[in-house]
Design a protein around this motif. Structure first.
Motif: not given
Length: 170
Positions: A73, A88, A91, A102, A104-105, A107, A114-116, A132
């Motif tokens: 993450q 989101t 990204v 990915l 999930e993204v 915000w 912001i979690e990626i 981004l």
């Protein structure tokens, strides 16, 4: 070669009346007094110049030597006075230039993060770019510290600080 390019750029401005675009405004320069140690400053690029109230693309880079652990993450935190917006759906993560899938993204506007989440952990030792796109820059110019934190797979579920992108919007 440099002299030739400079002459061509100057000539084109004089003949056409148009200025050449400078990439220097969208890249980080030398930061003398930031409160962030030099070894913790991360490189980045703003593709559309970092102008207030405009749409931009942030390319946030993590050098290979900073990627000492695999990453499950990425978390990007930003200051409370940054009032820009993020998309989101736009990204991307690239490792050594190759796009990573990915899962999930997220915000979190209240938490300013912001979690990626990559589908597979990003391996250690590779250069990483967090792209981004469709970012709406803040209404007011300023300097914004974006912090990068990571979570390694199988590790204690605490985010580790990796570095800071010092982004200037004018």
């Amino acid at each position: 070669m440099r002299r030739l390019l400079s002459t061509l750029a100057l000539t084109s401005c004089l003949l056409t009346g148009f200025q050449t675009i400078s990439w220097a405004q969208s890249l980080p320069g030398l930061t003398l007094f930031s409160g962030v140690k030099g070894e913790n400053q991360l490189p980045f690029r703003l593709d559309f110049g970092g102008q207030t109230n405009s749409t931009d693309r942030y390319i946030l880079r993590i050098p290979a030597q900073k990627m000492k652990l695999a990453v499950a993450q990425f978390a990007i935190t930003y200051p409370d006075y940054y009032n820009g917006t993020f998309d989101t759906k736009n990204v991307e993560v690239r490792v050594k230039g190759k796009k990573v899938a990915l899962s999930e993204v997220k915000w979190n506007q209240e938490g300013r993060v912001i979690e990626i989440f990559p589908q597979e952990p990003v391996p250690a030792g590779g250069r990483v770019e967090l792209e981004l796109s469709n970012v709406q820059n803040p209404a007011f110019g300023g300097v914004y510290y974006f912090n990068c934190q990571i979570l390694s797979p199988g590790d204690v579920p605490l985010l580790r600080y990796l570095g800071t992108w010092i982004i200037s919007v004018s």
